[in-house]
Motif scaffolding. Structure first.
Motif, PDB file in Angstrom:
ATOM      1  N   THR A  36      53.017   4.227  -5.622  1.00 28.71           N
ATOM      2  CA  THR A  36      52.900   2.918  -6.269  1.00 28.71           C
ATOM      3  C   THR A  36      51.622   2.216  -5.818  1.00 28.71           C
ATOM      4  O   THR A  36      50.876   1.652  -6.635  1.00 28.71           O
ATOM      5  CB  THR A  36      54.119   2.040  -5.939  1.00 28.71           C
ATOM      6  N   LEU A  39      48.547   3.994  -7.347  1.00 24.48           N
ATOM      7  CA  LEU A  39      48.342   3.631  -8.744  1.00 24.48           C
ATOM      8  C   LEU A  39      47.793   2.209  -8.855  1.00 24.48           C
ATOM      9  O   LEU A  39      46.967   1.919  -9.730  1.00 24.48           O
ATOM     10  CB  LEU A  39      49.650   3.775  -9.520  1.00 24.48           C
ATOM     11  N   VAL A  43      44.198   0.924 -10.656  1.00 21.31           N
ATOM     12  CA  VAL A  43      44.000  -0.240 -11.525  1.00 21.31           C
ATOM     13  C   VAL A  43      42.879  -1.113 -10.985  1.00 21.31           C
ATOM     14  O   VAL A  43      42.001  -1.568 -11.737  1.00 21.31           O
ATOM     15  CB  VAL A  43      45.305  -1.054 -11.660  1.00 21.31           C
ATOM     16  N   VAL A  75      50.139   8.832 -19.192  1.00 23.68           N
ATOM     17  CA  VAL A  75      50.921   7.696 -18.710  1.00 23.68           C
ATOM     18  C   VAL A  75      50.024   6.733 -17.934  1.00 23.68           C
ATOM     19  O   VAL A  75      50.078   5.506 -18.119  1.00 23.68           O
ATOM     20  CB  VAL A  75      52.091   8.167 -17.827  1.00 23.68           C
ATOM     21  N   ILE A  76      49.175   7.276 -17.063  1.00 27.84           N
ATOM     22  CA  ILE A  76      48.274   6.446 -16.271  1.00 27.84           C
ATOM     23  C   ILE A  76      47.289   5.712 -17.182  1.00 27.84           C
ATOM     24  O   ILE A  76      47.010   4.515 -17.000  1.00 27.84           O
ATOM     25  CB  ILE A  76      47.527   7.300 -15.234  1.00 27.84           C
ATOM     26  N   ALA A  78      47.689   4.797 -20.271  1.00 26.07           N
ATOM     27  CA  ALA A  78      48.365   3.705 -20.968  1.00 26.07           C
ATOM     28  C   ALA A  78      48.463   2.483 -20.059  1.00 26.07           C
ATOM     29  O   ALA A  78      48.270   1.337 -20.498  1.00 26.07           O
ATOM     30  CB  ALA A  78      49.750   4.149 -21.417  1.00 26.07           C
ATOM     31  N   HIS A  79      48.762   2.723 -18.795  1.00 27.87           N
ATOM     32  CA  HIS A  79      48.837   1.656 -17.799  1.00 27.87           C
ATOM     33  C   HIS A  79      47.482   0.960 -17.657  1.00 27.87           C
ATOM     34  O   HIS A  79      47.392  -0.278 -17.630  1.00 27.87           O
ATOM     35  CB  HIS A  79      49.271   2.272 -16.471  1.00 27.87           C
ATOM     36  N   LEU A  80      46.405   1.756 -17.611  1.00 28.15           N
ATOM     37  CA  LEU A  80      45.062   1.200 -17.454  1.00 28.15           C
ATOM     38  C   LEU A  80      44.598   0.483 -18.718  1.00 28.15           C
ATOM     39  O   LEU A  80      43.887  -0.532 -18.640  1.00 28.15           O
ATOM     40  CB  LEU A  80      44.078   2.312 -17.096  1.00 28.15           C
ATOM     41  N   ALA A  82      46.301  -1.275 -20.670  1.00 25.00           N
ATOM     42  CA  ALA A  82      46.903  -2.600 -20.731  1.00 25.00           C
ATOM     43  C   ALA A  82      46.235  -3.576 -19.769  1.00 25.00           C
ATOM     44  O   ALA A  82      46.465  -4.789 -19.873  1.00 25.00           O
ATOM     45  CB  ALA A  82      48.396  -2.509 -20.422  1.00 25.00           C
ATOM     46  N   ARG A  83      45.425  -3.064 -18.861  1.00 29.21           N
ATOM     47  CA  ARG A  83      44.828  -3.916 -17.827  1.00 29.21           C
ATOM     48  C   ARG A  83      43.306  -3.978 -17.892  1.00 29.21           C
ATOM     49  O   ARG A  83      42.664  -4.537 -17.006  1.00 29.21           O
ATOM     50  CB  ARG A  83      45.296  -3.440 -16.447  1.00 29.21           C
TER      51      ARG A  83
END
Length: 366
Positions: A36, A39, A43, A75-76, A78-80, A82-83
């Motif tokens: 966590t 990751l 970001v 997956v990573i 998609a997370h990035l 959004a940020r």
């Protein structure tokens, strides 16, 4: 040539840099840290890279390595997505033999819908892991199957992305969604754009294939430095203009770490070197602390490996790293440098990218 596709591929050098600068992240997990937290650091690095004008940010695919949490690039990303707002995001790379081409087309079509015009699809033909893990991923013990079939898999993936299987093909009625089919459906307004494909490699196979197909090429200089110039020469010699590119475009992955003092940079890269020693000798684990690496007693064979490994890592003060990167760009003729910083903690990695940006006078875009 499709100029828009070429514009998605080529970067623009910022500040005083001679070529565009980008970032490759492995989502490394240090001792005493969780996935966590790793990751979260990714970001932080991505947002720093965007703020300081780095061109793109890629994540790798690796499996069964405790110190590397980048097993699921889509997956990573998609997370990035959004940020971040501007920086290009991509895979460096997705290991094509591990996945069905339709699945990759769907995943990256989804990412393109999330971050239009910002997604790159970098593809590799290696498994990104050991043979047993590759067999578990592929549900087959034919470990050479994926690599041998790479050109066929690549062609299939490209057709899914472009939605252009010919009539009569078994997959002609199958569509990767999100994708171009939505633009051609009655009332459809979906953009037909799709992520540009890059081929990744550490030897001559993908270099030649990328050249023949007229695709951009990314070479893993950070772990195959002796093959860099021959592979780039082969890519350029093999290159044929295509609808994607009218001239070769090659980036290289470079291990680089800057610190406020040369000794501190050496401490930080030594922890990554010890991590590689353990990986290469079948003892993969979390990235050790600099203190553990300094106290570790290397065998003569391990010391030889470490000395050779550190030779290919550009490290030192910001000015020393800038000089090393400039020399590498000139020596290889690379069109872009993609920097990866392998160190134990978040602070050292973030500081390194900030120092490199400062050394090249990259603007702070806020």
């Amino acid at each position: 040539m499709d100029e828009n596709r070429g514009d998605e591929i080529r970067g623009t050098a910022g500040g005083t840099a001679s070529v565009p600068l980008s970032v490759l992240d492995l989502v490394t997990v240090g001792q005493g840290r969780t996935a966590t937290q790793a990751l979260g650091t990714s970001v932080d690095i991505a947002t720093l890279a965007e703020r300081r004008g780095f061109h793109r940010f890629w994540v790798a695919e690796h499996h069964s390595m405790p110190g590397v949490a980048s097993s699921s690039p889509a997956v990573i990303l998609a997370h990035l997505a959004a940020r971040t707002e501007r920086i290009r995001l991509g895979s460096g790379g997705v290991m094509l033999p591990n996945h069905a081409p339709l699945v990759i087309a769907e995943q990256f079509g989804t990412l393109e819908a999330m971050a239009p015009g910002r997604i790159d699809l970098g593809l590799g033909r290696a498994p990104g892991t050991d043979g047993a893990t590759a067999a578990a991923l592929r549900r087959t013990d034919r470990l050479n199957e994926g690599a041998d079939d790479f050109p066929q898999q690549l062609a299939e993936l490209t057709r899914f992305l472009d939605d252009d299987f010919p009539d009569g093909h078994p997959y002609a009625r199958i569509h990767a969604v999100p994708g171009p089919v939505q633009a051609t459906s009655p009332g459809g307004v979906q953009s037909p754009a799709r992520p540009p494909i890059w081929l990744l490699g550490s030897s001559g196979f993908s270099a030649r294939l990328a050249g023949v197909l007229g695709l951009p090429f990314a070479f893993a200089h950070h772990f195959s430095a002796q093959n860099t110039v021959p592979a780039l020469d082969l890519y350029r010699e093999s290159f044929k203009p295509s609808a994607v590119l009218d001239a070769p475009y090659a980036l290289i992955g470079v291990s680089a770490l800057a610190a406020d003092e040369e000794r501190e940079a050496r401490r930080q890269v030594l922890s990554g070197a010890l991590s590689m020693v353990r990986l290469r000798t079948g003892r993969p684990g979390l990235v050790p602390t600099p203190e553990e690496a300094e106290a570790y007693t290397f065998s003569p064979m391990e010391r030889d490996f470490v000395d050779g490994w550190l030779t290919n890592i550009v490290h030192g003060t910001a000015d020393e790293v800038r000089s090393g990167l400039d020399d590498l760009a000139k020596r290889t003729g690379a069109d872009e440098l993609m920097i990866t910083a392998n160190a134990h903690g978040a602070d050292a990695r973030l500081r390194s990218y900030e120092l490199i940006a400062d050394a090249y006078g990259l603007p702070d875009l806020g």
